[in-house]
Every structure is written in C-alpha cells, then in structure tokens.
Design a protein around this motif. Structure first.
Motif, PDB file in Angstrom:
ATOM      1  N   VAL A   1      -4.430  12.134  -6.193  1.00  0.00           N
ATOM      2  CA  VAL A   1      -3.579  13.288  -5.923  1.00  0.00           C
ATOM      3  C   VAL A   1      -3.593  13.637  -4.443  1.00  0.00           C
ATOM      4  O   VAL A   1      -2.571  14.031  -3.869  1.00  0.00           O
TER       5      VAL A   1
ATOM      6  N   ILE B   1       0.196  14.168 -16.362  1.00  0.00           N
ATOM      7  CA  ILE B   1      -0.435  12.945 -15.877  1.00  0.00           C
ATOM      8  C   ILE B   1      -0.615  11.991 -17.056  1.00  0.00           C
ATOM      9  O   ILE B   1      -1.158  12.376 -18.108  1.00  0.00           O
TER      10      ILE B   1
ATOM     11  N   THR C   1      -8.950  14.415  -9.158  1.00  0.00           N
ATOM     12  CA  THR C   1      -8.684  13.683 -10.394  1.00  0.00           C
ATOM     13  C   THR C   1      -9.926  12.891 -10.778  1.00  0.00           C
ATOM     14  O   THR C   1     -10.721  12.486  -9.936  1.00  0.00           O
TER      15      THR C   1
ATOM     16  N   THR D   1       1.731   3.275  -9.444  1.00  0.00           N
ATOM     17  CA  THR D   1       2.017   4.557 -10.057  1.00  0.00           C
ATOM     18  C   THR D   1       3.498   4.875  -9.933  1.00  0.00           C
ATOM     19  O   THR D   1       4.198   4.350  -9.068  1.00  0.00           O
TER      20      THR D   1
ATOM     21  N   LEU E   1       3.451  12.187 -13.393  1.00  0.00           N
ATOM     22  CA  LEU E   1       2.711  11.205 -12.612  1.00  0.00           C
ATOM     23  C   LEU E   1       2.180  10.161 -13.587  1.00  0.00           C
ATOM     24  O   LEU E   1       1.273  10.430 -14.367  1.00  0.00           O
TER      25      LEU E   1
END
Length: 719
Positions: free
Chosen positions: A142, A172, A194, A204, A223
C-alpha cells in the motif's frame, strides 16, 4: 530442317496442352465493404499468387489444376481459405470480406479507473520490484500505491485512501478472493501496514473507480493481488533487518513448487537507538509463518494454496489532553490467520474456469485504560467463475460468490457480548465486445443479497474505450457500487443497509517507448452513509442517513527512456469531497481527504557501483479537523504533509543485496490532527494535544542473502 521446325512447334503445343493455365481474379474488401489493398492471395502449397492493388483487386495465372485452396492473409486480419476448382481458363472469385483480427497487441484496452501493476501487460504502471524499491513504501504494498494517482497519504494511518473515500471503501483481494482484515491491528495514531509480503505476487490490479463487476463490497476501489505461479528453482533466502529477520525456502520442479517463510520482528532494540516520540511500555513485536504452494494439474490447470498465520502486540501510553500523567495505557495483542486455495484452467475450446475459497480470522485482545475488550472477526469467501470466448471479438465471464461473516465484541470483565452472523450471495456477468480494433465496450451486472440486512441490490457497470491515435486511448466508465457498513457499526445495528456510490470517469492514456501519461477526471456520489449521535468512541442511534460526493482529477507521468539508467514518475491528484457522515450534522470535508496530493519518485541505477539510488517525495495540503473552541464542524486544517525519503540498494555479489532507506529526511513536523479534551478547562477552553509522527524519521537497513545452486539467484528473482 523444315520438319525439325514443325516438330518443335508441335512439341510446344502439346506441352501447353499438358500444362494448361488458369487466370484467377477477384476482389477483397474489409468489413465496411471498402477495398483492402496489400492482401496476400496465393494457392496453398505453391508459389502462385499476387497481392491486391489499391482497389482491392488481384489477378494471377497458375498451371495448377483440380481442387485447390486459395488463401487470403494480411497482418491485422483473420486469414481465410476458399476451395476453388481449377478447370477453366478463367476463374472469377466472388468478392471476399476479411475480418479484423483482435489481440492484445493491436486492440484498445480499457484504462478508465484501471492501473495494471504487472510485467505481463502493456499498460504497466508498477511492477512488484517497483513496490519494494520505492523509498517511502518501506516494502509495503500500500505504501507504494500511495504514490499513484487518486490516492491520499494519511501518515498516521497507513491504509489506502482513494478519491475522497475512507480506507474501508477499498476492497483487497488475493487471486480474486476477498481478504478479511488485510491490515495489521494497531493503536490510534500508530500507522499500520498490509500483512502480506510483496514477494508473493507477480502483479497487481489497482482500480481507482469504475471497476469490474467481478468485484463488489467496495465503494471506492478494488486492489487485486495475483500470486506467482510455479517457482523457477530451489532457493533459500535469509534476511537480516534493523527490525527483525526471517528465512524463506523454496523447493521447485517443472510440475510443482512450495515456499515456506518465517519472520520475526521486534522494534524494541531499534527504538532503544532511534529516539521516539511514542511512550512505549512495550514496543511492537510479532512473528509470522507463511506457506505458498503451486501444482500443475494433469489437464493443464494450476492449483494454488496460500496459508498464513501471525501474532503480535504492543503496549503504549497515550497522553490525554489536560492531564500531566503518562495518560492511558493501551495493551494490544493480535492473532491472525488466512488460508485460501484456488484452481484455474484454460481450454482450447474457448472456456476458462476458476474456483476458489478463502478464510480469514482476526482476534484482538485490548486493554484500554482498564477496559478489557475482545474482538473476533471471521470471513469465508467461495467463488466460481466461467469465461468463454465466443470469438476474438466477444467474450463473457460469469460468476457466483458466497460470503459468510461472523463478528463478536466481548467486554471480558463485565461478561457482556454482542455479535452478528450473516450470509451474502452474489451473481455477476461481464461481457467484452470488440466492436473494432479501435473501439471496445465492456458491460457488466452484479446482483447481491444479504440475509442480515434483508436486502437485495443490482449494480450495472459499463466501460467504453476508443483508440484515438496510435498511442492514445480515451476511456469512459460508469457504474453503481454497494458496500455494507463496517463491522463495528453493524454490531451496534444489525439492520443497517448498504451504502451506495455511483462513479463516472473520463480517462486519457498515452504510452510510447517507455513513457506513460495518464489523466483522469471523476465524479463520485454517496448515499446511505452511516451516521450517529455522540462521537466515534460512543456512537448512538447508528443509522443510514448520510450522503456526499467526491469530484476531481488526477494526472500521472512516468518516464523510463529519457534519462539513462533512470526511472521516475510524477503524480498529482485534486479531490474536492464533502459528506454528511458519522456525528457531523452537515456536509463537511472528511478528515482523510486532502484536496491536493503530489508525489515524485525517482530511481537511478549506477552500474559502476552496482547500486540503485531512490528518492520519493510526498505532499498534501493538510487534513481538516474540528476545533471545539471555534464554531462549526471541520472548521480547521493542519499544515501541509511532506515526506522526503531516500534509499540505496547495493549488490556487492549476485546473491547478496544490501538495502537501506530513511523516511522524512528533512525532519518535517507533520501534524495529522488534534485530540481535544471532552470538557473545557476553567478558562472555558478545550485543551488539546497534536497527533503527529511517532518519530521524526524511520530508518531501515536490510541484508538479503540467497542460497542456491544458481549463483546468480537472489531476492530479485522473486519480484
């Protein structure tokens, strides 16, 4: 002599009869019935053929006879074959239409709200190695994404805030499966991270809005983290860091691989050396154990397993406004487990299948100045999707999902408990239509149902992209999104309904020779936000009544070509947001949504020193807060946030990496708000203390050593 001459003429005439010629002719058109020049037309298995002229016409002679295949081919179009019978002197082929061929290399992609972070896509924004080498991120996923457009840095929180939305509005996912409690539990004003290591992931997908119908229960952003496939080699990785250490070992062959990792961290030795503004009774500590396994299946599929468990804690004295004592002692213990398994396969007949299930469990044991509280959260997510390519122009993905959520809060001394349990179900479908190589339409629908809220909802979403030039694409996205309120509010009122947001985005993306420019304007509306009386520490009459909006624009520029051995990107985001939420009676600027956000990241490789030097600088214009000594709500604003970070990565040997980084090099005094006393003092003023950084800066030093038969292997192989 005359007889010889006559014999030669007869011989040539007979030969011509034996090799009779046929003249083939015709015309080739595109799908708009326009002439298509430059098409290669030939008889398969021969050298006989021609190319179409400016009128799309062709003509050539052949001595072949009988049944033959006449082939038509051109770059960017689907090849076609026509059966012809060569028995006459001339053969007119009916006009043939060639259809455009669609693939990732020659078709437009939708970029509105979407930012790929993978080495597998053309529209690369960040790669995994970019994440771990961004100086301000300190290896946190993050932290790296906070340098991208649409995000806001809230320095005393650490979570991801997107376009005027709270961090809880970002969903997420790992391999398409929802992760519960993806951030570590922490105390107030102590930033979190995270839980997962960037080394796990091959790429990602980060959406700042208008995201796919495949994802739900997120008002602002999705995400999606995608784990790596089979590992390449047997390898051991040892890490020694200023905050702890760990070891990871991988066993791999052509069909399967498994990686087991363990880490411990303890900030007590570090904080004994580096001055802290926090008053620690026990500095943060923890340990984790992780397993990642991959297996190829007999029919070409891939099966994955990921499991993680961790535990940690801290004890912290937090000063209270107007008090001269150390304040309130906060004692936190946390245990967390996450496990998932998934399988996917693609088939030659156009089908692709995916199935998976994940489970998250988080337990917090808290002591807050004598109040003992235990919180427990469990989330189960099962998902099945089926995709089908009808052609290279039309594809569909359908899916079904199931969620089970369990949450409880217990006051252990009083033996009081409040809980809720619920089940959610979802169906979604999403279609991609390639109307031409320059125009693509994506349309999706997501339906959901909640047993606890006793509510059903339907979310339509659509995106459109048009390639306006060889390197430029214009995209438009719109959609509706629902999200059930946070667990801490639903346990107070289980009848709370979904909060709703609507997104509208207009995006321009330009990419050429290592350069990326991205500009996007957006508007987002909110409805049915959570509101209550009193304050966040003691919410009363929790209900769905709030509303609001966020609008603005952001720009992103990345250049990896202009400066030798240098990669840099610049991001600016403007967000104007107002909402009526929580205890606020009117619409106010949220305390997590600064208007102006700017970040600069520069990485320069020095070959002679075998080093990469990094710099990142972040800025925002400050956060709003309410000063009870003045009239109104959110009536004040902190000074600007600034953070200059530097890093140095040194590779003295192929299997040895030394990495150092320091944040806030200039020692800027960042203030994120103020904590005010609950009652005024004798002079009638509410006393306050600033909420600032726990330390002027953070220093990190890590040594990473790889053990492998391949002497060139190192931790970079994992990125």
């Amino acid at each position: 002599m005359k007889s010889i001459f006559s014999f030669l003429i007869l011989f040539l005439w007979i030969q011509n009869l034996g090799f009779a010629q046929t003249i083939l002719s015709g015309k080739v058109l595109d799908e708009k019935n326009q002439p298509l020049p430059g098409v290669n037309v030939f008889l398969k298995g021969t050298f006989d053929g021609a190319s179409t002229d400016q009128n799309g016409s062709f003509q050539f002679e052949t001595t072949e006879s009988g049944t033959q295949l006449l082939a038509f081919s051109m770059l960017g179009f689907k090849s076609q074959e026509v059966v012809v019978e060569l028995s006459a002197k001339t053969l007119e082929i009916p006009s043939l239409i060639l259809k455009e061929e669609f693939n990732e290399l020659n078709t437009v992609t939708i970029s509105a709200g979407a930012m790929e972070a993978s080495d597998e896509k053309k529209s690369v924004i960040l790669r995994p190695i970019d994440i771990v080498t961004t100086p301000s991120a300190m290896g946190d996923i993050v932290g790296a994404f906070q340098t991208l457009p649409g995000t806001s840095t809230v320095g005393n929180d650490g979570r991801l805030f997107v376009r005027g939305g709270d961090a809880s509005e970002v969903g997420i996912f790992i391999d398409g499966l929802r992760v519960g409690n993806a951030y570590g539990t922490t105390a107030g004003n102590v930033p979190t991270r995270t839980r997962f290591n960037p080394n796990l992931f091959k790429g990602t997908f980060f959406s700042t809005g208008g995201y796919s119908a495949e994802f739900g229960q997120a008002l602002s952003s999705a995400l999606a983290l995608n784990t790596k496939d089979l590992a390449k080699r047997n390898q051991g990785d040892l890490s020694i860091m200023s905050v702890g250490g760990g070891y990871s070992h991988t066993l791999a062959n052509d069909k399967r691989s498994i990686t087991i990792s363990g880490n411990i961290f303890d900030l007590k030795p570090y904080q004994a050396i580096i001055k802290q503004d926090f008053d620690w009774e026990r500095a943060p500590f923890g340990r984790d154990l992780e397993l990642a396994a991959q297996q190829k299946t007999a029919k070409g599929g891939l099966w994955k397993v990921l499991a993680r468990t961790e535990a940690g804690g801290m004890q912290l004295w937090q000063p209270q406004p107007g008090e001269s004592s150390r304040g309130m002692l906060i004692h936190l213990k946390n245990t967390y487990s996450y496990a998932q398994t998934n399988w996917r396969n693609g088939y030659e007949n156009g089908w692709s299948l995916f199935g998976g299930i994940s489970y998250s469990q988080n337990k917090d044991v808290l002591s807050l100045g004598g109040l003992d509280l235990e919180r427990k959260s469990q989330l189960t997510h099962a998902k099945w999707t089926a995709g089908y390519d009808f052609s290279d122009r039309l594809s569909v993905k359908n899916g079904v999902e199931y969620f089970r959520n369990e949450y409880s809060e217990v006051l252990t001394k009083e033996n009081l408990e409040r809980t809720f349990e619920e089940n959610q179900g979802y169906l979604f479908t999403e279609w991609d239509w390639y109307l031409s190589r320059k125009l693509v339409l994506r349309s999706g629908l997501r339906a959901g149902v909640s047993t606890l809220a006793n509510e059903k909802w339907l979310d339509p979403r659509t995106s459109l992209a048009y390639k306006i030039s060889e390197n430029g694409t214009l995209s438009l996205a719109a959609g509706r999104f629902h999200q059930l309120p946070e667990e801490r509010f639903r346990v107070l009122n289980p009848n709370l309904k979904n909060t709703e947001s609507k997104h509208l985005l207009l995006n321009y993306l330009y990419q050429k020779e290592g350069k990326t420019f991205r500009a996007e304007a957006f508007h987002k509306s909110y409805d049915q936000l959570v509101r209550f009386e009193e304050n966040l520490q003691n919410p009363q009459n929790v209900r769905n009544e709030g509303e609001g909006f966020a609008r603005g624009f952001d720009v992103f520029f990345r250049d990896r070509e202009s400066l030798k051995n240098t990669d840099y990107w610049i991001t600016y985001s403007f967000v104007y947001s107002k909402r009526s939420y929580f205890q606020y009676t009117g619409q106010v600027q949220p305390d997590f949504a600064p208007k102006h956000n700017l970040s600069v990241v520069v990485k320069h490789f020095v070959p002679n020193l075998k080093s990469q030097l990094g710099l990142s600088w972040s800025f925002n214009d400050g956060l709003s807060y309410t000063d009870p000594n003045q009239p109104g709500e959110m009536n004040s604003k902190t000074g600007s946030f600034q953070n200059l970070s530097l890093s140095w990565s040194y590779l003295p040997r192929p299997n040895l990496i030394i990495h150092g980084a320091v944040t806030n090099v200039t020692g800027h005094q960042n203030i994120f708000g103020y904590q005010f006393a609950q009652a005024p003092n004798e002079q009638g003023r509410f006393e306050s203390i600033p909420l600032g950084q726990g330390a002027p800066r953070f220093l990190f030093l890590g040594i990473f050593f790889t053990i492998s038969k391949d002497k060139n292997a190192n931790n970079l192989n994992n990125l």
